[in-house]
Design a protein around this motif. Structure first.
Motif, PDB file in Angstrom:
ATOM      1  N   THR A  48     112.753 117.789 -12.207  1.00 54.60           N
ATOM      2  CA  THR A  48     113.054 116.437 -11.744  1.00 54.60           C
ATOM      3  C   THR A  48     114.243 115.915 -12.529  1.00 54.60           C
ATOM      4  OG1 THR A  48     110.720 116.041 -11.241  1.00 54.60           O
ATOM      5  CG2 THR A  48     112.119 114.099 -11.487  1.00 54.60           C
ATOM      6  N   ASP A  49     115.234 115.394 -11.835  1.00 51.27           N
ATOM      7  CA  ASP A  49     116.410 114.813 -12.488  1.00 51.27           C
ATOM      8  C   ASP A  49     116.094 113.354 -12.797  1.00 51.27           C
ATOM      9  OD1 ASP A  49     118.850 113.795 -13.300  1.00 51.27           O
ATOM     10  OD2 ASP A  49     119.995 114.763 -11.710  1.00 51.27           O
ATOM     11  N   TRP A  50     115.437 113.142 -13.944  1.00 51.72           N
ATOM     12  CA  TRP A  50     114.976 111.804 -14.307  1.00 51.72           C
ATOM     13  C   TRP A  50     116.124 110.827 -14.514  1.00 51.72           C
ATOM     14  CZ3 TRP A  50     110.366 110.486 -13.103  1.00 51.72           C
ATOM     15  CH2 TRP A  50     109.351 111.445 -13.069  1.00 51.72           C
ATOM     16  N   LEU A  51     117.244 111.292 -15.046  1.00 49.59           N
ATOM     17  CA  LEU A  51     118.385 110.397 -15.251  1.00 49.59           C
ATOM     18  C   LEU A  51     118.916 109.889 -13.909  1.00 49.59           C
ATOM     19  CD1 LEU A  51     120.317 108.958 -17.119  1.00 49.59           C
ATOM     20  CD2 LEU A  51     121.730 111.021 -17.148  1.00 49.59           C
ATOM     21  N   ALA A  52     119.036 110.768 -12.932  1.00 46.60           N
ATOM     22  CA  ALA A  52     119.490 110.342 -11.599  1.00 46.60           C
ATOM     23  C   ALA A  52     118.499 109.357 -10.988  1.00 46.60           C
ATOM     24  CB  ALA A  52     119.675 111.549 -10.685  1.00 46.60           C
TER      25      ALA A  52
ATOM     26  N   THR B  23     110.978 101.606 -12.445  1.00 43.16           N
ATOM     27  CA  THR B  23     112.114 101.791 -13.347  1.00 43.16           C
ATOM     28  C   THR B  23     111.629 102.050 -14.763  1.00 43.16           C
ATOM     29  OG1 THR B  23     113.470 100.357 -11.958  1.00 43.16           O
ATOM     30  CG2 THR B  23     114.266 100.759 -14.196  1.00 43.16           C
ATOM     31  N   ILE B  24     110.621 101.315 -15.186  1.00 51.18           N
ATOM     32  CA  ILE B  24     110.062 101.504 -16.529  1.00 51.18           C
ATOM     33  C   ILE B  24     109.464 102.902 -16.671  1.00 51.18           C
ATOM     34  CG2 ILE B  24     108.160 100.764 -18.034  1.00 51.18           C
ATOM     35  CD1 ILE B  24     108.858  97.860 -17.079  1.00 51.18           C
ATOM     36  N   ALA B  25     108.768 103.369 -15.639  1.00 49.86           N
ATOM     37  CA  ALA B  25     108.199 104.721 -15.683  1.00 49.86           C
ATOM     38  C   ALA B  25     109.300 105.767 -15.819  1.00 49.86           C
ATOM     39  CB  ALA B  25     107.349 104.973 -14.444  1.00 49.86           C
TER      40      ALA B  25
ATOM     41  N   GLN C 104     110.626 108.499 -19.100  1.00 52.38           N
ATOM     42  CA  GLN C 104     110.963 109.914 -18.990  1.00 52.38           C
ATOM     43  C   GLN C 104     112.324 110.219 -19.606  1.00 52.38           C
ATOM     44  OE1 GLN C 104     108.978 112.312 -17.983  1.00 52.38           O
ATOM     45  NE2 GLN C 104     107.358 110.906 -17.377  1.00 52.38           N
ATOM     46  N   VAL C 105     113.253 109.279 -19.483  1.00 46.51           N
ATOM     47  CA  VAL C 105     114.624 109.514 -19.963  1.00 46.51           C
ATOM     48  C   VAL C 105     114.788 109.133 -21.432  1.00 46.51           C
ATOM     49  CG1 VAL C 105     117.063 108.889 -19.639  1.00 46.51           C
ATOM     50  CG2 VAL C 105     115.579 109.222 -17.645  1.00 46.51           C
ATOM     51  N   HIS C 106     114.270 107.969 -21.821  1.00 52.13           N
ATOM     52  CA  HIS C 106     114.515 107.451 -23.168  1.00 52.13           C
ATOM     53  C   HIS C 106     113.258 107.320 -24.025  1.00 52.13           C
ATOM     54  CE1 HIS C 106     118.691 106.731 -22.228  1.00 52.13           C
ATOM     55  NE2 HIS C 106     118.348 106.038 -21.158  1.00 52.13           N
ATOM     56  N   GLY C 107     112.120 107.694 -23.482  1.00 52.02           N
ATOM     57  CA  GLY C 107     110.882 107.702 -24.252  1.00 52.02           C
ATOM     58  C   GLY C 107     110.021 106.475 -24.013  1.00 52.02           C
ATOM     59  N   PRO C 108     108.731 106.610 -24.335  1.00 51.50           N
ATOM     60  CA  PRO C 108     107.783 105.536 -24.061  1.00 51.50           C
ATOM     61  C   PRO C 108     107.984 104.275 -24.898  1.00 51.50           C
ATOM     62  CG  PRO C 108     106.704 107.329 -25.230  1.00 51.50           C
ATOM     63  CD  PRO C 108     108.078 107.809 -24.870  1.00 51.50           C
ATOM     64  N   ALA C 109     108.533 104.392 -26.083  1.00 52.17           N
ATOM     65  CA  ALA C 109     108.737 103.195 -26.914  1.00 52.17           C
ATOM     66  C   ALA C 109     109.748 102.254 -26.262  1.00 52.17           C
ATOM     67  CB  ALA C 109     109.187 103.583 -28.316  1.00 52.17           C
ATOM     68  N   GLN C 110     110.862 102.794 -25.796  1.00 54.72           N
ATOM     69  CA  GLN C 110     111.877 101.958 -25.141  1.00 54.72           C
ATOM     70  C   GLN C 110     111.315 101.380 -23.841  1.00 54.72           C
ATOM     71  OE1 GLN C 110     115.797 103.660 -24.975  1.00 54.72           O
ATOM     72  NE2 GLN C 110     116.495 102.203 -23.450  1.00 54.72           N
ATOM     73  N   ALA C 111     110.560 102.177 -23.112  1.00 54.16           N
ATOM     74  CA  ALA C 111     109.975 101.704 -21.856  1.00 54.16           C
ATOM     75  C   ALA C 111     108.959 100.593 -22.109  1.00 54.16           C
ATOM     76  CB  ALA C 111     109.326 102.866 -21.108  1.00 54.16           C
ATOM     77  N   LEU C 112     108.134 100.743 -23.139  1.00 52.00           N
ATOM     78  CA  LEU C 112     107.152  99.711 -23.455  1.00 52.00           C
ATOM     79  C   LEU C 112     107.844  98.423 -23.898  1.00 52.00           C
ATOM     80  CD1 LEU C 112     104.178  98.912 -23.661  1.00 52.00           C
ATOM     81  CD2 LEU C 112     104.205  99.780 -26.021  1.00 52.00           C
ATOM     82  N   ALA C 113     108.918  98.538 -24.638  1.00 52.78           N
ATOM     83  CA  ALA C 113     109.668  97.340 -25.048  1.00 52.78           C
ATOM     84  C   ALA C 113     110.188  96.595 -23.822  1.00 52.78           C
ATOM     85  CB  ALA C 113     110.824  97.728 -25.976  1.00 52.78           C
TER      86      ALA C 113
END
Length: 165
Positions: free
Chosen positions: A53-57, A78-80, A84-93
């Motif tokens: 899966t191309d998560w960045l795209a 988008t958060i999900a 995948q791209v930048h990690g769960p910490a950035q997504a949770l923030a």
């Protein structure tokens, strides 16, 4: 979860039909909500070809969708992808910042709660994840979804966490 589905069971004819319709729309170079949503689906089903899966795209497409049609669902997706791209910490923030802006909507939207639970799980915060999975389960009327979320909650409580979503 989509990541745990076996793509060999997907309807190839429907996927090919969608791809045939997407290509002429893309050639118009006027992306709108539905074209972006179709491109997102295309990006997800591309996994059936090589297993990746191309998560960045996908993240870039989700961000584009937010620019055209902002919604809670688009934010959660988008958060999900962000996780995948930048990690769960950035997504949770990001989840927490959006939740602060509209706490009632975010606390009532089941996919947001389930996503938060998974992010907490991925960060190793199993006690918090167990509570969040329970909260997400309480927000759904779908019996299968409720059972899945309650099982994830129980696994976290028993320190036997399963594979993330």
């Amino acid at each position: 979860p989509l990541s745990r589905q076996d793509p060999s069971h997907w309807d190839v004819e429907l996927i090919e039909q969608g791809e045939r319709l997407l290509h002429p729309a893309h050639a118009l170079q006027r992306p709108g909500r539905f074209q972006i949503e179709a491109a997102l689906q295309s990006g997800q089903v591309a996994r059936r070809l090589d297993g990746t899966t191309d998560w960045l795209a996908l993240l870039q497409l989700h961000e584009a969708l937010l620019a055209h049609a902002p919604s809670l669902g688009a934010q959660v997706a988008t958060i999900a992808c962000l996780a995948q791209v930048h990690g769960p910490a950035q997504a949770l923030a990001r989840w927490e910042a959006l939740e602060q802006a509209d706490p009632i909507a975010w606390r009532r939207f089941q996919p947001a709660s389930a996503t938060r639970a998974d992010l907490l799980y991925r960060l190793g915060r199993f006690e918090d994840a167990a509570l969040a999975f329970g909260k997400a389960a309480s927000l759904t009327v779908d019996a299968a979804m409720r059972a899945y979320l309650l099982k994830r909650s129980q696994d976290c409580r028993e320190s036997r966490p399963r594979e993330p979503c």
